[in-house]
Design an enzyme around this catalytic site. Structure first.
Site, PDB file in Angstrom:
ATOM      1  N   LYS A 134      52.038 -19.489-110.035  1.00  0.00           N
ATOM      2  CA  LYS A 134      50.591 -19.788-110.025  1.00  0.00           C
ATOM      3  C   LYS A 134      49.840 -18.943-111.045  1.00  0.00           C
ATOM      4  CE  LYS A 134      46.664 -18.501-107.080  1.00  0.00           C
ATOM      5  NZ  LYS A 134      46.406 -17.134-107.533  1.00  0.00           N
ATOM      6  N   ASN A 135      50.037 -17.617-111.001  1.00  0.00           N
ATOM      7  CA  ASN A 135      49.184 -16.765-111.816  1.00  0.00           C
ATOM      8  C   ASN A 135      49.542 -16.799-113.303  1.00  0.00           C
ATOM      9  OD1 ASN A 135      47.591 -16.197-109.646  1.00  0.00           O
ATOM     10  ND2 ASN A 135      48.544 -14.223-109.174  1.00  0.00           N
ATOM     11  N   CYS A 174      39.559 -15.687-103.790  1.00  0.00           N
ATOM     12  CA  CYS A 174      39.730 -14.985-102.521  1.00  0.00           C
ATOM     13  C   CYS A 174      38.778 -13.806-102.431  1.00  0.00           C
ATOM     14  CB  CYS A 174      41.161 -14.461-102.403  1.00  0.00           C
ATOM     15  SG  CYS A 174      42.370 -15.745-102.169  1.00  0.00           S
ATOM     16  N   ARG A 223      34.979  -8.025-107.025  1.00  0.00           N
ATOM     17  CA  ARG A 223      35.920  -8.484-108.053  1.00  0.00           C
ATOM     18  C   ARG A 223      35.171  -8.612-109.376  1.00  0.00           C
ATOM     19  NH1 ARG A 223      40.218 -12.818-105.910  1.00  0.00           N
ATOM     20  NH2 ARG A 223      41.313 -11.983-107.712  1.00  0.00           N
ATOM     21  N   ASP A 262      49.864  -8.704-103.880  1.00  0.00           N
ATOM     22  CA  ASP A 262      49.936 -10.081-103.373  1.00  0.00           C
ATOM     23  C   ASP A 262      51.087 -10.288-102.385  1.00  0.00           C
ATOM     24  OD1 ASP A 262      47.758 -10.586-104.947  1.00  0.00           O
ATOM     25  OD2 ASP A 262      48.874 -11.579-106.540  1.00  0.00           O
ATOM     26  N   ARG A 272      46.182 -23.378-102.151  1.00  0.00           N
ATOM     27  CA  ARG A 272      45.820 -22.953-103.507  1.00  0.00           C
ATOM     28  C   ARG A 272      47.023 -22.393-104.247  1.00  0.00           C
ATOM     29  NH1 ARG A 272      42.204 -18.465-103.612  1.00  0.00           N
ATOM     30  NH2 ARG A 272      42.823 -18.638-105.773  1.00  0.00           N
TER      31      ARG A 272
HETATM   32  N1  EPU Z   1      38.831  -4.777-112.121  1.00  0.00           N
HETATM   33  C1  EPU Z   1      37.663  -4.211-112.566  1.00  0.00           C
HETATM   34  N2  EPU Z   1      36.996  -4.855-113.580  1.00  0.00           N
HETATM   35  C2  EPU Z   1      37.451  -5.993-114.157  1.00  0.00           C
HETATM   36  C3  EPU Z   1      38.670  -6.556-113.689  1.00  0.00           C
HETATM   37  C4  EPU Z   1      39.336  -5.918-112.655  1.00  0.00           C
HETATM   38  O1  EPU Z   1      37.206  -3.184-112.071  1.00  0.00           O
HETATM   39  O2  EPU Z   1      36.813  -6.500-115.087  1.00  0.00           O
HETATM   40  C5  EPU Z   1      39.554  -4.108-111.029  1.00  0.00           C
HETATM   41  C6  EPU Z   1      39.614  -4.977-109.771  1.00  0.00           C
HETATM   42  O3  EPU Z   1      38.470  -4.820-108.973  1.00  0.00           O
HETATM   43  C7  EPU Z   1      40.894  -4.501-109.117  1.00  0.00           C
HETATM   44  C8  EPU Z   1      41.785  -4.114-110.303  1.00  0.00           C
HETATM   45  O4  EPU Z   1      40.911  -3.945-111.424  1.00  0.00           O
HETATM   46  O5  EPU Z   1      40.629  -3.357-108.368  1.00  0.00           O
HETATM   47  C9  EPU Z   1      42.860  -5.107-110.674  1.00  0.00           C
HETATM   48  O6  EPU Z   1      42.287  -6.399-110.842  1.00  0.00           O
HETATM   49  P1  EPU Z   1      42.948  -7.477-111.807  1.00  0.00           P
HETATM   50  O7  EPU Z   1      41.982  -7.763-112.889  1.00  0.00           O
HETATM   51  O8  EPU Z   1      44.316  -7.051-112.180  1.00  0.00           O
HETATM   52  O9  EPU Z   1      43.012  -8.728-110.837  1.00  0.00           O
HETATM   53  P2  EPU Z   1      42.737 -10.237-111.180  1.00  0.00           P
HETATM   54  O10 EPU Z   1      43.157 -10.529-112.584  1.00  0.00           O
HETATM   55  O11 EPU Z   1      41.357 -10.625-110.780  1.00  0.00           O
HETATM   56  C10 EPU Z   1      45.106 -11.060-110.521  1.00  0.00           C
HETATM   57  C11 EPU Z   1      45.658 -12.087-109.589  1.00  0.00           C
HETATM   58  C12 EPU Z   1      45.527 -11.619-108.152  1.00  0.00           C
HETATM   59  C13 EPU Z   1      46.229 -10.280-107.997  1.00  0.00           C
HETATM   60  C14 EPU Z   1      45.715  -9.274-109.030  1.00  0.00           C
HETATM   61  C15 EPU Z   1      46.477  -7.966-109.024  1.00  0.00           C
HETATM   62  C16 EPU Z   1      45.219 -14.119-110.793  1.00  0.00           C
HETATM   63  C17 EPU Z   1      44.450 -15.379-110.913  1.00  0.00           C
HETATM   64  N3  EPU Z   1      44.930 -13.338-109.776  1.00  0.00           N
HETATM   65  O12 EPU Z   1      43.728 -10.933-110.194  1.00  0.00           O
HETATM   66  O13 EPU Z   1      46.195 -12.583-107.370  1.00  0.00           O
HETATM   67  O14 EPU Z   1      46.013  -9.775-106.712  1.00  0.00           O
HETATM   68  O15 EPU Z   1      45.816  -9.836-110.355  1.00  0.00           O
HETATM   69  O16 EPU Z   1      47.829  -8.186-109.299  1.00  0.00           O
HETATM   70  O17 EPU Z   1      46.096 -13.853-111.598  1.00  0.00           O
HETATM   71  C18 EPU Z   1      46.661 -13.917-105.515  1.00  0.00           C
HETATM   72  O18 EPU Z   1      47.450 -14.550-106.235  1.00  0.00           O
HETATM   73  O19 EPU Z   1      46.598 -14.043-104.276  1.00  0.00           O
HETATM   74  C19 EPU Z   1      45.755 -12.957-106.142  1.00  0.00           C
HETATM   75  C20 EPU Z   1      44.674 -12.476-105.547  1.00  0.00           C
END
Ligand code: EPU
Length: 431
Positions: free
Chosen positions: A22-23, A117, A122, A307, A399
């Site tokens: 998915k990701n 989610c 976020r 995750d 999802r």
């Molecule tokens: N963060 C910031 N600022 C930003 C972006 C992130 O402070 O601009 C912080 C977040 O608040 C968090 C940390 O950095 O504390 C890591 O966030 P990351 O950006 O890595 O997460 P994401 O890209 O929003 C993806 C996955 C998530 C998974 C996380 C961590 C996707 C679409 N989502 O989210 O997947 O938990 O990486 O591995 O790729 C899931 O699949 O259930 C899911 C939530």
């Protein structure tokens, strides 16, 4: 309202084929906007997030041809719109990849602030900082993020990520594919889907080096050409079925995975007394004896993935002794614990730490899928529990898991997807 009705207690036996990640898919499909020509994507998981992304591409004017349930051909040559509607983008988090892809290809992108989610705050500040470092002007206005490149385009630069962010790393990669010169991302995320996006861009003629390490270099190219690319298998889907076997017992061959991606999960299951044997592209997972307690801390890859926290926590509910889980990525990822307590689990949550005191069994109950992975954990708990578990809000689970019910029924689980009138659901606390 759809719900899963699970009659627990059946050990699982047989084979489960793992779908595309998915990701990775949610970034690589928008990346097709960067390609000048037809881009054929294989091993796409059939999940609702992917359906939404294909609808967005269609809305933008791309031609999307469905070849079969896991293969599409995308031709972005006719795309003229650069604004993604609020109605579609608010429904899932990964809509933010359209900002990077549209900015990279057309010099501007407008996308509603992403949904997804609810795991606590976020923010997307790191994405925005990255776009600005490349020379874009970024504004958040009326609920939309608007990113615009200068007249002479984006320019490669050095970007240090304050925090390892999967989304920001991949979004900056998308925006910088055609930027003049070289973009260097330091403290880049190393997750398998980051590497998959880099491999996709390179397969289409781009120049990305170092993905999988914490320094990624993107040398700007003039264009990407069409081609065929197959998405990697889903580490978290595979891990979820491994946790299901650990919790419910039995022996299942988890097929079509990359074993290296599973090491962080396999290591914890081995500590808990589960047998995991690698056989080519498969893992054979079995549990016959009791589960042992352990401690888990979620971390960026190659650490234990956030995750997978809730699914493995179900196993800890049933393990001998006391286990501790520390969430290292998100603020609010323990909401599922209240649902597990309804099933007889003994858990104490204090901020980002949860302590699990093992019990001899869980008992079936009506429970809620609070989000995608919390919902998957409820399914794992239902499979292990005595009696009937009903999981509602299944749209969260849909999802991210292709054919969940069929895959589990094929290994002997008693699980059905049932439609229930909304007013019958009385445990849905919306207050
Ligand atoms: N963060 C910031 N600022 C930003 C972006 C992130 O402070 O601009 C912080 C977040 O608040 C968090 C940390 O950095 O504390 C890591 O966030 P990351 O950006 O890595 O997460 P994401 O890209 O929003 C993806 C996955 C998530 C998974 C996380 C961590 C996707 C679409 N989502 O989210 O997947 O938990 O990486 O591995 O790729 C899931 O699949 O259930 C899911 C939530």
């Amino acid at each position: 309202m759809l719900k899963y009705v699970i009659r627990g207690g059946n050990p699982l036996h047989g084979e489960i084929n793992i779908s595309g990640a998915k990701n990775a898919a949610v970034a690589i499909i928008p990346a097709a906007l960067l390609v000048d020509g037809v881009c054929r994507l294989e091993n796409i998981p059939q999940i609702s997030d992917v359906t939404l992304i294909l609808r967005i591409l269609d809305e933008l004017g791309a031609s999307v041809r469905v070849i079969n349930r896991n293969t599409v051909e995308i031709d972005s040559s006719k795309v003229r719109r650069t604004c993604v509607s609020h109605e579609l983008s608010r429904q899932f988090r990964a809509s933010y990849y359209f900002i990077g892809a549209l900015l990279g290809r057309f010099g501007s992108g407008q996308v509603s602030m992403p949904g997804g989610c609810n795991l606590g705050a976020r923010p997307i500040d790191l994405h925005i900082k990255g776009f600005e470092a490349l020379g874009a002007e970024v504004e958040v206005k009326n609920g939309y993020v608007l990113a615009k490149a200068p007249e002479d385009g984006l320019t490669g630069t050095y970007i240090y990520m304050d925090q390892s962010s999967v989304g920001a790393t991949m979004n900056v990669m998308l925006a910088s594919v055609f930027a003049k010169g070289t973009t260097i991302i330091e403290n880049a995320a190393k997750e398998p889907h980051v590497v998959d996006l880099a491999n996709f861009i390179n397969a289409m003629g781009g120049n990305v080096m170092g993905a999988g390490t914490d320094i990624i270099k993107i040398k700007g190219v003039k264009s990407l050409v069409g081609g065929t690319y197959s998405i990697i298998p889903d580490q978290i889907e595979a891990g979820t079925y491994m946790a299901a076997v650990a919790a419910a017992g039995g022996c299942v061959r988890i097929k079509n995975i990359i074993p290296k991606h599973m090491d962080c999960i396999t290591a914890k299951l081995l500590e808990m007394g589960v047998s995991v044997v690698e056989d080519g592209d498969d893992l054979i997972v079995s549990r016959t004896g009791p589960l042992k307690h352990t401690n888990i801390k979620t971390l960026p890859y190659p650490g234990f993935p956030t995750d997978m926290q809730s699914q493995v926590a179900v196993c800890l509910c049933l393990a001998d002794g006391v286990s501790m889980v520390t969430e290292g990525i998100w603020e609010n990822r323990f909401r599922y614990c209240d649902e597990l307590k309804r099933m007889g689990a003994k858990i104490q949550v204090d901020g980002k730490v949860a302590v699990f005191e093992g019990v001899s069994k869980l008992t079936g109950a009506p429970v809620r899928a609070w989000d995608l992975r919390a919902g998957a954990a409820m399914v794992v708990a239902g499979l292990a529990a005595e009696g009937v578990t009903e999981v509602d809000h299944t749209h969260h689970v849909e999802r991210g898991y292709e054919d969940l019910v069929t895959k589990l029924r094929n290994v002997g689980a008693d699980i059905q997807l049932v439609e229930e009138p909304d007013d019958v659901v009385c445990h849905d606390n919306v207050g």
